[in-house]
Design an enzyme around this catalytic site. Structure first.
Site, PDB file in Angstrom:
ATOM      1  N   SER A  75      27.663   6.768   3.072  1.00  0.00           N
ATOM      2  CA  SER A  75      28.786   7.687   2.937  1.00  0.00           C
ATOM      3  C   SER A  75      28.637   8.686   1.795  1.00  0.00           C
ATOM      4  O   SER A  75      29.302   9.713   1.799  1.00  0.00           O
ATOM      5  CB  SER A  75      30.078   6.902   2.771  1.00  0.00           C
ATOM      6  OG  SER A  75      30.016   6.116   1.604  1.00  0.00           O
ATOM      7  N   LYS A 126      39.866   4.787   8.239  1.00  0.00           N
ATOM      8  CA  LYS A 126      39.223   6.116   8.177  1.00  0.00           C
ATOM      9  C   LYS A 126      39.580   6.887   9.440  1.00  0.00           C
ATOM     10  O   LYS A 126      40.748   7.252   9.596  1.00  0.00           O
ATOM     11  CB  LYS A 126      37.729   5.943   7.925  1.00  0.00           C
ATOM     12  CG  LYS A 126      37.497   5.430   6.497  1.00  0.00           C
ATOM     13  CD  LYS A 126      36.049   5.234   6.112  1.00  0.00           C
ATOM     14  CE  LYS A 126      35.972   4.884   4.632  1.00  0.00           C
ATOM     15  NZ  LYS A 126      35.191   3.683   4.351  1.00  0.00           N
ATOM     16  N   HIS A 146      32.142   4.676   8.546  1.00  0.00           N
ATOM     17  CA  HIS A 146      32.183   6.143   8.564  1.00  0.00           C
ATOM     18  C   HIS A 146      31.720   6.719   9.896  1.00  0.00           C
ATOM     19  O   HIS A 146      31.194   7.834   9.934  1.00  0.00           O
ATOM     20  CB  HIS A 146      31.326   6.715   7.436  1.00  0.00           C
ATOM     21  CG  HIS A 146      32.043   6.751   6.123  1.00  0.00           C
ATOM     22  ND1 HIS A 146      32.954   7.731   5.789  1.00  0.00           N
ATOM     23  CD2 HIS A 146      32.012   5.899   5.085  1.00  0.00           C
ATOM     24  CE1 HIS A 146      33.426   7.501   4.582  1.00  0.00           C
ATOM     25  NE2 HIS A 146      32.876   6.389   4.129  1.00  0.00           N
TER      26      HIS A 146
HETATM   27  C1  LIG Z   1      35.335   2.537   3.431  1.00  0.00           C
HETATM   28  C2  LIG Z   1      34.246   1.537   3.626  1.00  0.00           C
HETATM   29  C3  LIG Z   1      34.482   0.172   3.536  1.00  0.00           C
HETATM   30  C4  LIG Z   1      35.823  -0.365   3.126  1.00  0.00           C
HETATM   31  O1  LIG Z   1      36.733  -0.217   4.174  1.00  0.00           O
HETATM   32  P1  LIG Z   1      38.271  -0.534   3.889  1.00  0.00           P
HETATM   33  O2  LIG Z   1      38.820  -0.836   5.245  1.00  0.00           O
HETATM   34  O3  LIG Z   1      38.859   0.661   3.245  1.00  0.00           O
HETATM   35  O4  LIG Z   1      38.294  -1.729   2.990  1.00  0.00           O
HETATM   36  C5  LIG Z   1      33.447  -0.702   3.788  1.00  0.00           C
HETATM   37  N1  LIG Z   1      32.209  -0.244   4.115  1.00  0.00           N
HETATM   38  C6  LIG Z   1      31.943   1.062   4.198  1.00  0.00           C
HETATM   39  C7  LIG Z   1      30.572   1.519   4.563  1.00  0.00           C
HETATM   40  C8  LIG Z   1      32.948   1.997   3.943  1.00  0.00           C
HETATM   41  O5  LIG Z   1      32.673   3.297   3.999  1.00  0.00           O
END
Ligand SMILES: *Cc1c(COP(=O)(O)O)cnc(C)c1O
Length: 394
Positions: A183, A240, A211
């Site tokens: 990300s 997201k 992502h």
């Molecule tokens: C955002 C993200 C997470 C965490 O996700 P949440 O649901 O906000 O806890 C885990 N792994 C990756 C690769 C992320 O980008």
């Protein structure tokens, strides 16, 4: 206690002195392409709101209906009295959307990643992890007794070396763990090659697709779909593209999901997701499965934005993902550019150590389907102006 707090204050001062201090701005509107900050309307270029669903009427309406029908909170873990019909519906919808036997919901993907390794693998086993994996994967692996191996980011030669090492060390089961999309850079993991290596060495492939779910690959099924492969175990988030609220999941073969329900600690010892969030998650899947309109808008925006920044003279990382990082290298420069853009009505965030390596500071811009062409033109004009004003552009 006084000594302790003096030490803590010293560390805070160091963080500030290194230019690494993060501040939080308060938004007084809903999350969206435009947001209100300090009474001003701003164009938002730093949310993970890829499909613009964070403020979508269909999700809000589904959440409101669920509040009326199913109440506000569950006040229970799932296995005591925290499972509603909605929870199982969402797990089954996610499973069919992602092409897995079943899924299990968590409070967040951070919890899903903290949960996934420990019950599946023991001291006789091995986990081979990409060096740039998300913090939650790193923490999850720490909680597991399996022997740890690490390979350089997306480096297939190194991955094969580590697979050979794990086999030579006599590992019973080997799991490869990778983000689908890294990300900070917006780079995709080469999942076709990783899948081939996993098969060659009889390893299990775990992918965290936070992502990507909802917009990468055919029908938005994610990075594995983009590469035409199947991950054995997939983790992801509802926080997201899929509405942006909260919630994570593990998808995989039935026995894996069944064992998670029996043994995953962040599942067994933490509250069930609220019904409004679950119902909006179902509405998000409806929209994602309904067609490609939002994805087309997202990728059209991303192409236009990338070309515009590049024409203006900014140094970008190459890529095919709506994460488009503008490289500044220096943390203070990144912060100065972000601050000037803020004055000009564009909300972006500087990224610097510890979220990216020292000397790799950047502004990570992210496209979303809620932005119009006019928004992008306004933001490009602001970037050019701020670039000149801060000396980033000559
Ligand atoms: C955002 C993200 C997470 C965490 O996700 P949440 O649901 O906000 O806890 C885990 N792994 C990756 C690769 C992320 O980008």
């Amino acid at each position: 206690m006084t000594d302790f707090l003096t030490d803590i204050s010293g560390r805070l001062t160091e963080i500030q002195a290194e230019g690494l201090w993060k501040t939080e701005r308060e938004i007084t509107s809903a999350q969206g392409g435009h947001i209100t900050v300090g009474g001003r309307d701003m164009i938002n270029l730093c949310a993970n709101n890829y499909l613009g669903l964070a403020n979508h009427p269909a999700l809000i309406s589904a959440a409101k209906t669920a509040l009326d029908d199913h109440g506000y909170g569950m006040a229970s873990v799932r296995f005591i009295c925290g499972t509603q019909d909605l929870h199982r519906q969402l797990e089954q919808r996610l499973a069919s959307f992602l092409g897995h036997d079943d899924t299990i919901l968590f409070a967040a993907c951070f919890d899903a990643n903290a949960a996934v390794f420990e019950p599946l693998l023991g001291a006789e086993d091995a986990i081979i992890s990409d060096a740039l994996n998300h913090a939650s994967i790193i923490d999850g692996i720490r909680l597991c007794k399996a022997k740890r191996y690490r390979y350089a980011n997306a480096d297939m030669t190194d991955l094969e070396t580590q697979l050979k090492a794990a086999r030579a060390d006599g590992a019973r089961h080997i799991m490869i763990a990778t983000d689908g999309v890294f990300s900070m850079d917006g780079y995709l993991a080469p999942l076709d090659q990783i899948r081939a290596l996993a098969d060659k060495y009889n390893a299990i492939l775990m992918v965290d697709d936070c992502h990507a779910t909802g917009f990468m690959g055919p029908k938005g099924a994610g990075t594995p779909a983009h590469f035409g492969i199947q991950a054995d175990v997939l983790t992801g988030t509802l926080g997201k593209a899929m509405g942006g609220a909260i919630g994570g999941y593990i998808a995989g073969p039935q026995p894996v999901i069944d064992l998670m329900r029996q043994r995953a600690r962040p599942y067994l010892f933490s509250n069930a997701l609220p019904p409004a969030v679950v119902a909006a998650g179902l509405a998000a899947i409806d929209l994602v499965e309904a067609g490609d309109d939002l994805r087309t808008q997202l990728f059209d925006n991303a192409a236009y934005w990338r070309a515009g920044l590049s024409d203006a003279g900014f140094d970008l990382l190459e890529g095919q993902h709506p994460i488009i990082p503008v490289m500044l290298y220096d943390a203070q420069k990144a912060q100065a550019l972000a601050a000037r853009l803020f004055e000009l009505g564009v909300y972006v965030s500087g990224f610097f150590f510890p979220v990216v390596p020292k000397g790799r500071a950047r502004i990570r811009t992210q496209m979303n389907a809620a932005l119009t062409r006019a928004d992008l033109d306004t933001a490009l004009t602001a970037f050019a102006q701020a670039g000149r004003d801060t000396g980033v552009l000559s």
